[in-house]
Design a protein around this motif. Sequence first.
Motif, PDB file in Angstrom:
ATOM      1  N   PRO A 231      39.068  36.755  28.087  1.00 27.21           N
ATOM      2  CA  PRO A 231      39.965  35.678  28.529  1.00 27.21           C
ATOM      3  C   PRO A 231      41.442  36.061  28.505  1.00 27.21           C
ATOM      4  CG  PRO A 231      39.145  35.234  26.330  1.00 27.21           C
ATOM      5  CD  PRO A 231      38.447  36.472  26.796  1.00 27.21           C
ATOM      6  N   VAL A 232      42.139  35.561  29.515  1.00 24.64           N
ATOM      7  CA  VAL A 232      43.595  35.695  29.601  1.00 24.64           C
ATOM      8  C   VAL A 232      44.153  34.288  29.804  1.00 24.64           C
ATOM      9  CG1 VAL A 232      45.541  36.791  30.758  1.00 24.64           C
ATOM     10  CG2 VAL A 232      43.328  37.962  30.668  1.00 24.64           C
ATOM     11  N   VAL A 233      45.047  33.870  28.929  1.00 23.82           N
ATOM     12  CA  VAL A 233      45.632  32.529  28.974  1.00 23.82           C
ATOM     13  C   VAL A 233      47.090  32.639  29.399  1.00 23.82           C
ATOM     14  CG1 VAL A 233      46.244  30.492  27.617  1.00 23.82           C
ATOM     15  CG2 VAL A 233      44.058  31.644  27.215  1.00 23.82           C
TER      16      VAL A 233
ATOM     17  N   SER B  46      37.978  33.590  22.308  1.00 28.18           N
ATOM     18  CA  SER B  46      38.243  34.625  21.310  1.00 28.18           C
ATOM     19  C   SER B  46      38.632  35.899  22.039  1.00 28.18           C
ATOM     20  CB  SER B  46      37.009  34.863  20.429  1.00 28.18           C
ATOM     21  OG  SER B  46      35.920  35.321  21.211  1.00 28.18           O
ATOM     22  N   ASP B  47      39.233  36.826  21.294  1.00 32.95           N
ATOM     23  CA  ASP B  47      39.616  38.118  21.862  1.00 32.95           C
ATOM     24  C   ASP B  47      40.461  37.942  23.122  1.00 32.95           C
ATOM     25  OD1 ASP B  47      39.586  40.907  21.685  1.00 32.95           O
ATOM     26  OD2 ASP B  47      37.953  41.068  23.137  1.00 32.95           O
ATOM     27  N   LEU B  48      41.409  37.027  23.064  1.00 33.87           N
ATOM     28  CA  LEU B  48      42.142  36.646  24.272  1.00 33.87           C
ATOM     29  C   LEU B  48      43.512  37.309  24.346  1.00 33.87           C
ATOM     30  CD1 LEU B  48      44.556  34.277  23.657  1.00 33.87           C
ATOM     31  CD2 LEU B  48      42.519  32.961  23.120  1.00 33.87           C
ATOM     32  N   THR B  49      44.028  37.345  25.566  1.00 35.40           N
ATOM     33  CA  THR B  49      45.396  37.793  25.837  1.00 35.40           C
ATOM     34  C   THR B  49      46.230  36.584  26.212  1.00 35.40           C
ATOM     35  OG1 THR B  49      44.657  39.956  26.627  1.00 35.40           O
ATOM     36  CG2 THR B  49      46.851  39.241  27.292  1.00 35.40           C
TER      37      THR B  49
ATOM     38  N   GLY C  46      52.933  29.226  23.053  1.00 36.56           N
ATOM     39  CA  GLY C  46      51.853  30.178  22.831  1.00 36.56           C
ATOM     40  C   GLY C  46      51.869  30.752  21.434  1.00 36.56           C
ATOM     41  N   MET C  47      53.050  31.008  20.889  1.00 36.87           N
ATOM     42  CA  MET C  47      53.135  31.535  19.530  1.00 36.87           C
ATOM     43  C   MET C  47      52.635  30.509  18.515  1.00 36.87           C
ATOM     44  SD  MET C  47      54.226  34.701  19.334  1.00 36.87           S
ATOM     45  CE  MET C  47      55.121  34.950  17.803  1.00 36.87           C
ATOM     46  N   ALA C  48      52.868  29.227  18.780  1.00 35.79           N
ATOM     47  CA  ALA C  48      52.351  28.201  17.883  1.00 35.79           C
ATOM     48  C   ALA C  48      50.835  28.295  17.784  1.00 35.79           C
ATOM     49  CB  ALA C  48      52.772  26.816  18.365  1.00 35.79           C
ATOM     50  N   TYR C  49      50.169  28.548  18.918  1.00 32.58           N
ATOM     51  CA  TYR C  49      48.715  28.735  18.898  1.00 32.58           C
ATOM     52  C   TYR C  49      48.355  30.045  18.199  1.00 32.58           C
ATOM     53  CZ  TYR C  49      44.043  29.958  20.410  1.00 32.58           C
ATOM     54  OH  TYR C  49      42.732  30.352  20.414  1.00 32.58           O
ATOM     55  N   ALA C  50      49.028  31.120  18.566  1.00 36.56           N
ATOM     56  CA  ALA C  50      48.678  32.442  18.032  1.00 36.56           C
ATOM     57  C   ALA C  50      48.838  32.501  16.516  1.00 36.56           C
ATOM     58  CB  ALA C  50      49.550  33.506  18.691  1.00 36.56           C
ATOM     59  N   LEU C  51      49.850  31.849  15.987  1.00 34.71           N
ATOM     60  CA  LEU C  51      50.085  31.903  14.554  1.00 34.71           C
ATOM     61  C   LEU C  51      49.088  31.058  13.767  1.00 34.71           C
ATOM     62  CD1 LEU C  51      53.972  31.788  14.671  1.00 34.71           C
ATOM     63  CD2 LEU C  51      52.558  33.739  13.993  1.00 34.71           C
ATOM     64  N   ARG C  52      48.487  30.087  14.421  1.00 32.08           N
ATOM     65  CA  ARG C  52      47.445  29.288  13.780  1.00 32.08           C
ATOM     66  C   ARG C  52      46.060  29.901  13.978  1.00 32.08           C
ATOM     67  NH1 ARG C  52      48.276  24.091  12.111  1.00 32.08           N
ATOM     68  NH2 ARG C  52      46.274  23.389  12.936  1.00 32.08           N
ATOM     69  N   HIS C  53      45.937  30.780  14.980  1.00 36.51           N
ATOM     70  CA  HIS C  53      44.643  31.402  15.285  1.00 36.51           C
ATOM     71  C   HIS C  53      44.837  32.902  15.547  1.00 36.51           C
ATOM     72  CE1 HIS C  53      42.983  27.315  15.764  1.00 36.51           C
ATOM     73  NE2 HIS C  53      44.128  27.052  16.376  1.00 36.51           N
TER      74      HIS C  53
ATOM     75  N   ASP D  34      43.372  35.531  14.591  1.00 35.40           N
ATOM     76  CA  ASP D  34      42.168  36.335  14.816  1.00 35.40           C
ATOM     77  C   ASP D  34      41.616  36.180  16.227  1.00 35.40           C
ATOM     78  OD1 ASP D  34      42.328  37.204  12.219  1.00 35.40           O
ATOM     79  OD2 ASP D  34      40.885  35.746  11.443  1.00 35.40           O
ATOM     80  N   ALA D  35      42.061  35.153  16.939  1.00 36.77           N
ATOM     81  CA  ALA D  35      41.577  34.929  18.305  1.00 36.77           C
ATOM     82  C   ALA D  35      42.401  35.677  19.342  1.00 36.77           C
ATOM     83  CB  ALA D  35      41.582  33.436  18.631  1.00 36.77           C
ATOM     84  N   VAL D  36      43.581  36.168  18.952  1.00 38.27           N
ATOM     85  CA  VAL D  36      44.522  36.755  19.917  1.00 38.27           C
ATOM     86  C   VAL D  36      44.470  38.272  19.814  1.00 38.27           C
ATOM     87  CG1 VAL D  36      46.929  36.886  20.649  1.00 38.27           C
ATOM     88  CG2 VAL D  36      45.982  34.724  19.798  1.00 38.27           C
ATOM     89  N   ARG D  37      44.179  38.911  20.949  1.00 37.36           N
ATOM     90  CA  ARG D  37      44.079  40.372  20.981  1.00 37.36           C
ATOM     91  C   ARG D  37      45.359  41.033  21.466  1.00 37.36           C
ATOM     92  NH1 ARG D  37      39.555  43.808  24.440  1.00 37.36           N
ATOM     93  NH2 ARG D  37      40.139  45.888  23.694  1.00 37.36           N
TER      94      ARG D  37
END
Length: 282
Positions: free
Chosen positions: A31-33, A96-99, A110-117, A119-122
């Motif tokens: 996935p790419v968001v 999971s394993d997303l860009t 996007g950083m708000a999501y990445a910092l809470r998750h 392990d989901a951000v590759r």
Amino acid sequence: MPSAPAAPVPTQTVRTPSGPLAYTDVGRGSPVVFLHGNPTSARLYRHLLRDLARDHRCIAPDYLGFGRSAAPRAFSYRPPAHATLIEQLLCSLGLSDLTLVLHDWGGPIGMAYALRHPDAVRRLVLMNTWAWPLTHRPLIQGASRLLATPPGRLAVEHGNAFARLVMPATTGAGRQSDWIAAYADALDSPTRRHACWAFARALRTETDWLRALWTQRHQLRECPALLCWGMADPAFGTEACLRRWQDAVGPAVVHRHPSIGHYVPEELGPALVDVIRPFLAS
């Protein structure tokens, strides 16, 4: 030159407590968001979506008040509120394993999501964005303060001044086309123009939220990043911005574009595919 389609298709909708939020979800694979800024929408990424959907699952939401999403009057339109809805959407999709591909206000959201998750951000793809307080930038602070005054708010909410004046002023010389008019036309109601104004005001008023994000940046210290930067952007086209990101994430690949302004995906157009695709394959 004929206009490009107004928005990526197909469109899906998720109901939120604040109103229907529209998004594109196309392709299969990792996935790419794609998260947009002000006053754009998922349309910003149409060239990337068309190409990358061949071998990636591409997800591109429109925040409430923008693009294909609803523009409820009761919504706050503050960036933390947008971030909450985007987090809910991405969690509901089980990614999971997303860009994350982030531009402008898409960076903090996007950083708000990445910092809470984390392990989901590759990977991260960052374009003329930030995730820290902008108190050290007098040009940005002054513009935000001016737009927050009653005359400034009137100019944005009734005269569409952000799209018609600020966008051209931050675009690289000779890079303007019908895409600026397309975004201006999309702000077709006072509520949508209020959503645009709220983002402009937030450059100055969301200091505490931005500071809270930036103090957690160590969680992404090992996250590979591509920095695709428009150096002709008077707001964020500086080496100082690049250094901040390079110090925060890593390892980072940097592409500087001297004649490109703030709206990198529009100004580079399909050529951006040739920059991002190799990074996704690495």
